[in-house]
Design an enzyme around this catalytic site. Structure first.
Site, PDB file in Angstrom:
ATOM      1  CB  SER A 122      -1.624   7.692  -1.097  1.00 53.95           C
ATOM      2  OG  SER A 122      -2.301   7.134  -2.191  1.00 53.95           O
ATOM      3  CG  ASP A 170      -1.238  -0.442  -1.055  1.00 54.78           C
ATOM      4  OD1 ASP A 170      -2.465  -0.384  -1.247  1.00 54.78           O
ATOM      5  OD2 ASP A 170      -0.507   0.562  -1.071  1.00 54.78           O
ATOM      6  CG  HIS A 180      -3.427   2.815   0.329  1.00 51.84           C
ATOM      7  ND1 HIS A 180      -2.277   2.849  -0.422  1.00 51.84           N
ATOM      8  CD2 HIS A 180      -3.937   4.079   0.282  1.00 51.84           C
ATOM      9  CE1 HIS A 180      -2.097   4.070  -0.907  1.00 51.84           C
ATOM     10  NE2 HIS A 180      -3.088   4.829  -0.491  1.00 51.84           N
TER      11      HIS A 180
END
Length: 811
Positions: A672, A745, A779
């Protein structure tokens, strides 16, 4: 000459497609890494309200990709499984065990179906029952377990609607019934989409600012609106523990339902039209009402419009009542907050928020409890006639807590805590809570209501040392009852009495697996009550060390260093290194340098982090601090890249000084925002041999209304957005970089397109790169096949571009 804006447009719109490699099967890494993924998972613990029993909730291994590939609808920012009327990709438990705290006797709860998928586990207030949801292939059912007999039965044949936020059921205070959200009977067939368009989809704005963060899975058209109504509409009902059913009111899209402490009223929050295609469901219009126990309207409390004009700035909020809930200290009274600045932090006003209360029967004027200079951030009630109200201002991280007297609001509020949320060393902790006579949570006071029991992480320059203390509200003095002592790291899990003399802790050390204990501060006894074994015995001899070092500008940094089993510096010398990190923003260099970990945490190995590299013979650095500091009028991101490079150089130099890391063989990685960091470091430094960037965002012009802790939008700080975007500097990335991204995601800002475009830029400019898109993953990656493949990709990348490069150089 082509300026940077023209270059951006050229790259963004006209990058040629690159050759892709087809791969139609998942790869499997070494057996050591397979064992890391499939290792034992410890149960999750839940303490009964009477503090006599622990519920062990058994955690399964990772789900298969087949489980993740179940049907999914994405509506208004929420992903659901239309077959079950619940969340898609849910986490669940597979079994439940009751453990008597005094005797240690275990009883498995019987009556569950084979391969049970259990979620939303909840004790009744009298500790006699446990309610939970059990998911099947086509429904979510409400079950109940009798703790005396350790048997479970299905309570209803009608499915539960678990599509919206929060739990779809709650216990009544008398433990004899539950308020539930049901899938409406006879709701009809799923709406059918008209495949022939009847017109365009139109959105309009006329002169009003309606900024929005980069949300995903939003409604797209009128058919999505029909689906949202169909799947999110619930029927409220009261279900007795014997199976009786009483319907309450009419079906609606219920956000939340909350019983008053005296059990006479229901506070309901409904979502209503008009919906939006620009913001998620939590911004949709709200209708807040008080109903009686039969579902009849008592008070029409508030109707709130679509919240699509909320400023982007931190500390911004909506207009009108918010945080509407029951007071926990009285039979039936509402409390809520309203902004005095229109929700806009840029408005200069002396007070920003006002806290109100309104007692039953809700037909009088609201009572003002306190006006706050900052934004409201929390509220805790005490049965002794006071409450603690907290306020927070994001720009300077300032937080204050006030004591108020709700029944005498004319009394001057008294300041209890005044602190910076960045200053870990002076954090007093959080008040402990206990059950009230109504079964609600209230402050756990002692000394006739004059003192609070406080628990906290206990940050110190030597590392975190969790504590239990007594805080005198009147004098502000603190008396420590207990604190974690080296060489262990011990956290309080739950108190076993109101005075804090007996409590359950979770205790560990670097080489001892975490387990739970009962600690008695009066007798000094310590009794172990769980005996979980080492989850990865093949890696139990890994060396773990907490290290501290300094950045060239004087900022103190820290990290956790792992060395492979059997490593000897005088024999093995300097090792290749993998550094794993995630940048954090600070307003103070002193706060950025404070220690936020403990040297005594267990050397637990996780497939998610960088530990896989230990099996390749790497030194691994986890949680290398990468503070980004902006003091005074400067924002942290004004010097984001420069500070990243300084922090990276500092940790590499420290490893070289220790003789464990080879500065010529260092890889950097992160997930991330850590992936964003990785790409930036490869673009703006020559410190690394390879990079691993998972599920990142690399082009900040695609998140123009802010990202992470950046308070400015793109048009206010375009140079910052461009300078921080590795996409704009892709021509500088000559170090091999591996991109991994979940193909589905849904995290705000990290669209899969971010990795796809970044890969296209690097490869189109002649860089060495690889893009791996994991099917069905969001994610975070959950399927066993995906995680194993991720570990294979990461291992092969490091072997090819760190280890193999060394061999080539030697030849």
């Amino acid at each position: 000459m082509m300026n940077k804006y023209s270059l951006f447009l050229l790259l963004f719109f006209f990058l040629n497609p690159v050759r892709s490699e087809s791969q139609d099967r998942y790869m499997i890494p070494t057996q050591e890494l397979v064992a890391l993924v499939d290792g034992a998972r410890n149960p999750s613990l839940s303490l009964s309200p009477d503090r006599s029993t622990i519920l062990l909730q058994h955690v399964p291994s990772l789900p298969s990709i087949e489980e993740l590939a179940q049907p999914e609808l994405r509506l208004a920012g929420i992903r659901i499984n239309p077959n079950t009327n619940g969340p898609s990709r849910p986490s669940y438990f597979t079994g439940l065990t009751l453990r008597d705290i005094e005797t240690g006797t275990d009883r498995d709860i019987s009556g569950l179906p084979e391969n049970a998928r259990i979620s939303n586990v909840s004790w009744s207030a009298d500790s006699k029952w446990i309610a939970f949801l059990l998911t099947t292939d086509n429904s979510i059912d409400l079950w109940i377990a009798d703790t005396e007999n350790a048997t479970a039965t299905q309570l209803l044949n009608q499915g539960i609607n678990n599509t919206y936020y929060g739990s779809p059921f709650s216990w009544a205070g008398d433990s004899n019934s539950l308020i539930v959200k049901l899938v409406p009977q006879n709701r009809g067939d799923v709406p059918v989409q008209n495949m022939v368009p009847t017109g365009p989809v139109i959105q309009e704005n006329i002169g009003e600012a309606r900024p929005a963060r980069t949300y995903q899975d939003l409604l797209q058209n009128s058919y999505d609106e029909e689906l949202f109504d169909y799947y999110f509409t619930s029927q409220l009902a009261e279900v007795g523990i014997g199976g009786s059913l009483k319907i309450l009111g009419e079906p609606a899209v219920y956000r939340s339902v909350e019983l008053s402490p005296d059990q006479n009223y229901l506070l309901v929050n409904k979502t209503e039209r008009p919906y939006s295609y620009r913001v998620p469901a939590f911004r949709f219009p709200q209708n807040i009402q008080v109903l009686d126990r039969n579902g009849e309207l008592v008070n029409q409390f508030a109707e709130l419009p679509l919240a699509d004009r909320v400023p982007i700035a931190f500390s911004a909020t909506t207009e009108g009542p918010r945080n509407v809930s029951w007071r926990n200290d009285v039979p039936a009274a509402l409390s809520w907050v309203e902004a005095l600045d229109g929700g806009d932090p840029s408005v200069d006003v002396p007070k920003r928020d006002r806290l109100y209360t309104l007692p039953a029967p809700f037909d009088s004027d609201a009572i003002k409890l306190i006006d706050l200079e900052y934004r409201y951030s929390g509220l805790q009630w005490a049965e002794e006639g006071f409450a603690l109200v907290s306020e927070f201002w994001r720009a300077d991280r300032h937080q204050r807590t006030w004591k108020i007297i709700p029944d005498n609001p004319s009394d001057e509020p008294r300041l209890i805590f005044d602190l910076s949320t960045e200053d870990r060393y002076n954090d007093p902790g959080s008040p402990n809570m206990r059950r009230s006579e109504y079964g609600t949570w209230v402050l756990n006071t002692i000394d006739d209501g004059n003192s609070l029991l406080m628990t906290g992480i206990g940050s110190t320059p030597e590392g975190n040392r969790p504590f239990l203390s007594v805080f005198d509200i009147e004098t502000g003095e603190t008396k420590e009852i207990w604190r974690s002592e080296s060489p262990y790291y011990e956290q309080i899990f739950a108190l076993l009495d109101h005075e804090g003399t007996r409590f359950i802790t979770r205790r560990e050390s670097t080489d001892i697996q975490p387990n739970f204990f009962i600690r008695d501060t009066e007798s000094g006894e310590l009794e172990q009550i769980t005996h979980f074994e080492h989850p990865t015995p093949h890696l139990k001899d890994v060396h773990k060390e907490f290290i501290q070092y300094e950045r060239e500008d004087g900022v103190q940094l820290s990290a956790t260093l792992y060395l492979p089993p059997g490593y000897e510096s005088d024999v093995d010398g300097s090792l290749p290194v993998l550094i794993w990190a995630y940048p954090r923003e600070f307003r103070s260099a002193d706060a950025a340098g404070q220690i936020a970990d403990s040297p005594y945490r267990f050397a637990g190995m996780s497939f998610w982090g960088p530990h896989f590299a230990l099996t390749l013979g790497f030194a691994v650095v986890e949680n290398a601090t990468m503070p980004v500091i902006g003091e005074g009028d400067e924002e942290p991101n004004d010097t984001f890249v420069e500070q990243l490079a300084m922090s990276a150089r500092a940790v590499i130099n420290e490893l070289e000084r220790r003789g464990v890391g080879d500065s010529g063989r260092v890889a950097i990685g992160g997930h991330s925002y850590g992936a964003f960091m990785t790409a930036n470091l490869l673009a703006h430094s020559d410190l690394f041999s390879a990079g691993i960037a998972r599920s990142g965002a690399f082009n900040r012009t695609l998140t123009p209304f802010g990202f992470q802790a950046e308070p400015r939008n793109f048009w206010e700080a375009s140079d910052i957005y461009f300078g921080m975007s590795p996409f704009m500097h892709a021509e500088k990335i000559e170090t091999p970089i591996l991109f991994i991204h979940g193909a589905e995601d849904n995290n705000s800002g990290t669209f899969p397109m971010q990795s796809e475009r970044m890969f296209a830029a690097v490869s189109g400019l002649g860089g060495t790169t690889r893009l791996v898109m994991l099917p069905e993953e969001s994610h975070g990656y959950r399927a066993r096949e995906s995680v194993l493949h991720m570990l294979w990709e990461q291992s092969e990348w490091l072997k090819r571009y760190v280890l193999d490069n060394e061999q080539v150089a030697a030849e």
